[in-house]
Design a protein around this motif. Structure first.
Motif, short mmCIF file in Angstrom:
data_model
loop_
_atom_site.label_atom_id
_atom_site.label_comp_id
_atom_site.label_asym_id
_atom_site.label_seq_id
_atom_site.Cartn_x
_atom_site.Cartn_y
_atom_site.Cartn_z
N LEU A 46 -56.81 15.99 -5.58
CA LEU A 46 -57.03 16.84 -4.35
C LEU A 46 -57.88 15.26 -3.78
CD1 LEU A 46 -58.40 19.60 -6.11
CD2 LEU A 46 -56.54 19.55 -4.73
N HIS A 47 -58.39 14.53 -4.77
CA HIS A 47 -59.18 13.22 -4.21
C HIS A 47 -57.90 12.57 -3.48
CE1 HIS A 47 -62.00 10.38 -2.50
NE2 HIS A 47 -60.99 9.34 -3.74
N SER A 48 -56.92 12.76 -3.57
CA SER A 48 -55.86 10.98 -3.16
C SER A 48 -55.10 12.23 -1.61
CB SER A 48 -54.82 11.20 -3.86
OG SER A 48 -54.71 10.44 -5.07
N ILE A 49 -55.40 13.79 -1.82
CA ILE A 49 -55.25 14.65 -0.46
C ILE A 49 -55.97 13.91 0.40
CG2 ILE A 49 -54.61 16.79 0.30
CD1 ILE A 49 -53.13 17.45 -2.45
N ALA A 50 -57.45 13.75 0.35
CA ALA A 50 -58.62 14.26 0.86
C ALA A 50 -58.35 12.49 1.69
CB ALA A 50 -60.02 14.41 -0.03
N LEU A 51 -57.71 11.47 0.38
CA LEU A 51 -58.15 10.39 1.05
C LEU A 51 -56.96 10.03 2.39
CD1 LEU A 51 -58.67 8.52 -1.84
CD2 LEU A 51 -60.56 8.12 0.09
N LYS A 93 -35.73 14.05 7.42
CA LYS A 93 -35.15 14.84 6.27
C LYS A 93 -35.56 13.57 4.81
CE LYS A 93 -30.61 16.04 8.30
NZ LYS A 93 -31.08 16.95 8.48
N ILE A 94 -36.85 13.48 4.68
CA ILE A 94 -37.39 12.83 3.55
C ILE A 94 -39.15 13.54 3.94
CG2 ILE A 94 -38.18 10.14 3.35
CD1 ILE A 94 -35.91 8.86 4.72
N VAL A 95 -39.06 13.75 2.55
CA VAL A 95 -40.74 13.79 2.21
C VAL A 95 -40.55 12.73 0.71
CG1 VAL A 95 -41.95 15.27 1.03
CG2 VAL A 95 -40.40 16.40 3.22
N ALA A 96 -41.07 11.89 0.94
CA ALA A 96 -41.54 10.74 0.46
C ALA A 96 -42.84 11.60 -0.94
CB ALA A 96 -42.80 9.70 0.51
N ILE A 97 -42.26 11.27 -2.15
CA ILE A 97 -42.64 12.28 -3.58
C ILE A 97 -43.56 11.28 -3.99
CG2 ILE A 97 -42.56 14.01 -5.79
CD1 ILE A 97 -40.12 14.48 -4.32
N VAL A 98 -44.92 11.80 -4.34
CA VAL A 98 -45.32 10.13 -5.06
C VAL A 98 -46.41 11.57 -6.07
CG1 VAL A 98 -47.56 8.96 -4.69
CG2 VAL A 98 -45.62 9.12 -2.52
N ARG A 99 -46.21 10.75 -7.31
CA ARG A 99 -46.60 11.58 -8.60
C ARG A 99 -47.64 9.79 -9.33
NH1 ARG A 99 -44.40 15.29 -10.51
NH2 ARG A 99 -42.10 14.70 -9.29
N GLY A 100 -48.20 10.13 -9.67
CA GLY A 100 -48.80 9.24 -10.81
C GLY A 100 -49.56 8.11 -10.24
N ILE A 101 -49.91 7.94 -9.02
CA ILE A 101 -50.52 7.23 -8.17
C ILE A 101 -51.87 7.24 -8.17
CG2 ILE A 101 -50.74 5.90 -5.68
CD1 ILE A 101 -47.97 6.03 -7.57
N PRO A 102 -52.47 5.78 -8.79
CA PRO A 102 -54.22 6.97 -8.94
C PRO A 102 -54.54 6.30 -7.27
CG PRO A 102 -54.39 4.62 -10.42
CD PRO A 102 -52.25 5.21 -9.28
N SER A 103 -55.95 7.21 -7.05
CA SER A 103 -56.57 7.42 -5.81
C SER A 103 -56.28 6.28 -4.86
CB SER A 103 -57.44 8.64 -5.28
OG SER A 103 -58.95 8.34 -6.71
N GLY A 104 -57.25 5.43 -6.41
CA GLY A 104 -57.87 4.01 -5.25
C GLY A 104 -56.82 3.38 -5.45
N LEU A 105 -55.23 3.51 -5.37
CA LEU A 105 -53.68 2.52 -4.78
C LEU A 105 -53.50 3.32 -3.62
CD1 LEU A 105 -52.16 0.90 -7.65
CD2 LEU A 105 -54.01 0.38 -6.59
N ILE A 106 -53.95 4.87 -3.36
CA ILE A 106 -53.00 6.16 -2.72
C ILE A 106 -53.26 5.55 -1.21
CG2 ILE A 106 -54.59 7.91 -1.98
CD1 ILE A 106 -51.15 8.47 -3.28
N MET A 133 -43.37 11.80 6.18
CA MET A 133 -43.76 12.99 5.25
C MET A 133 -44.63 12.28 3.55
SD MET A 133 -42.99 14.78 8.03
CE MET A 133 -43.17 16.77 6.77
N MET A 134 -45.39 13.08 3.25
CA MET A 134 -45.70 12.30 1.89
C MET A 134 -46.17 13.44 1.08
SD MET A 134 -48.22 9.31 0.99
CE MET A 134 -48.86 8.90 -0.17
N GLU A 135 -45.86 13.57 -0.54
CA GLU A 135 -46.71 15.09 -1.19
C GLU A 135 -47.06 14.32 -2.43
OE1 GLU A 135 -43.97 17.66 -4.59
OE2 GLU A 135 -42.74 16.79 -2.69
N VAL A 136 -47.63 14.80 -2.64
CA VAL A 136 -49.13 13.68 -3.66
C VAL A 136 -48.48 15.52 -4.36
CG1 VAL A 136 -50.88 13.56 -4.40
CG2 VAL A 136 -50.39 12.59 -2.01
N THR A 137 -48.05 15.01 -6.09
CA THR A 137 -48.23 15.33 -6.59
C THR A 137 -48.72 15.90 -7.52
OG1 THR A 137 -47.10 14.48 -8.25
CG2 THR A 137 -45.42 15.79 -7.33
N PHE A 138 -49.26 17.48 -7.66
CA PHE A 138 -50.61 17.68 -8.53
C PHE A 138 -49.97 16.82 -10.55
CE2 PHE A 138 -52.11 20.98 -6.04
CZ PHE A 138 -53.39 20.88 -5.83
N ASP A 139 -51.34 16.95 -10.54
CA ASP A 139 -51.12 16.35 -12.10
C ASP A 139 -51.55 17.46 -12.73
OD1 ASP A 139 -51.91 14.73 -14.28
OD2 ASP A 139 -52.74 13.16 -14.02
#
Length: 192
Positions: free
Chosen positions: A62-67, A18-31, A45-51
């Motif tokens: 896309l780089h954050s998702i790939a990492l 019941k939890i999907v962490a929504i991650v917004r605005g975190i640079p790929s260097g910190l993801i 469960m982690m959602e990386v939002t499109f910037d």
């Protein structure tokens, strides 16, 4: 595990956790540090939002998702959020996203997501949007922003078509996720 079974396993996990962490605005260097901290805290469960601020923001997403997929796929399931076009769904898939979360009901996004073999979680607000999202193939319908009208709206809007298919999303500090079998469960006790 074949793709169909993997999809079902991820859907079951979303419904169970019941939890999907929504991650917004975190640079790929910190993801990766962010992902590790969430995983260490029991979030899987982690959602990386499109910037959408520009082409560089899209590339960074896309780089954050790939990492995350490369380094944390044993501990987390990674999805893409704020997906607005079928092209973004495809790019997220190529980067390793396992599910697509959209803020709206866009038939082309839902259909592309399903064509790619991914889980589709479109956002809907009105009863008409909820029914459209369901009919277009959404796996879980994100009732968003559910906090504006509350749980009674969420309970009545689905028309009780498929009990486990709806998930209200309440924004800000308090988040409630919904599963008809277990009713609403607060994630935190802080108020929005």
């Amino acid at each position: 595990m074949d793709e169909r079974n993997r999809q079902q396993m991820i859907l079951q996990m979303i419904r169970k956790e019941k939890i999907v962490a929504i991650v917004r605005g975190i640079p790929s260097g910190l993801i990766l540090d962010t992902g590790r901290a969430l995983a260490d805290g029991g979030i899987c469960m982690m959602e990386v939002t499109f910037d959408h601020s520009g082409p560089e923001g899209i590339r960074e997403t896309l780089h954050s998702i790939a990492l995350l997929k490369e380094h944390l796929s044993e501990r987390m399931h990674i999805g893409a959020g704020t997906v607005l076009t079928a092209e973004e769904a495809e790019e997220a898939y190529r980067s390793g996203a396992e599910y697509i979360i959209s803020p709206n009901v866009d038939r082309s996004v839902i259909e592309k997501t399903k064509e790619l073999g991914l889980i589709s979680m479109p956002g809907a607000f009105t009863p008409s949007e909820i029914v459209d999202a369901y009919n277009y193939g959404g796996d879980i319908i994100k009732l968003f922003p559910a906090g504006l009208l509350g749980v009674p709206h969420s309970d009545g809007s689905s028309g009780r078509r498929d009990p486990g298919k709806y998930m209200p999303v309440y924004c800000r500090r308090c988040c409630l996720l919904w599963d008809r079998e277990q009713s609403c469960k607060p994630i935190t006790d802080s108020q929005p």
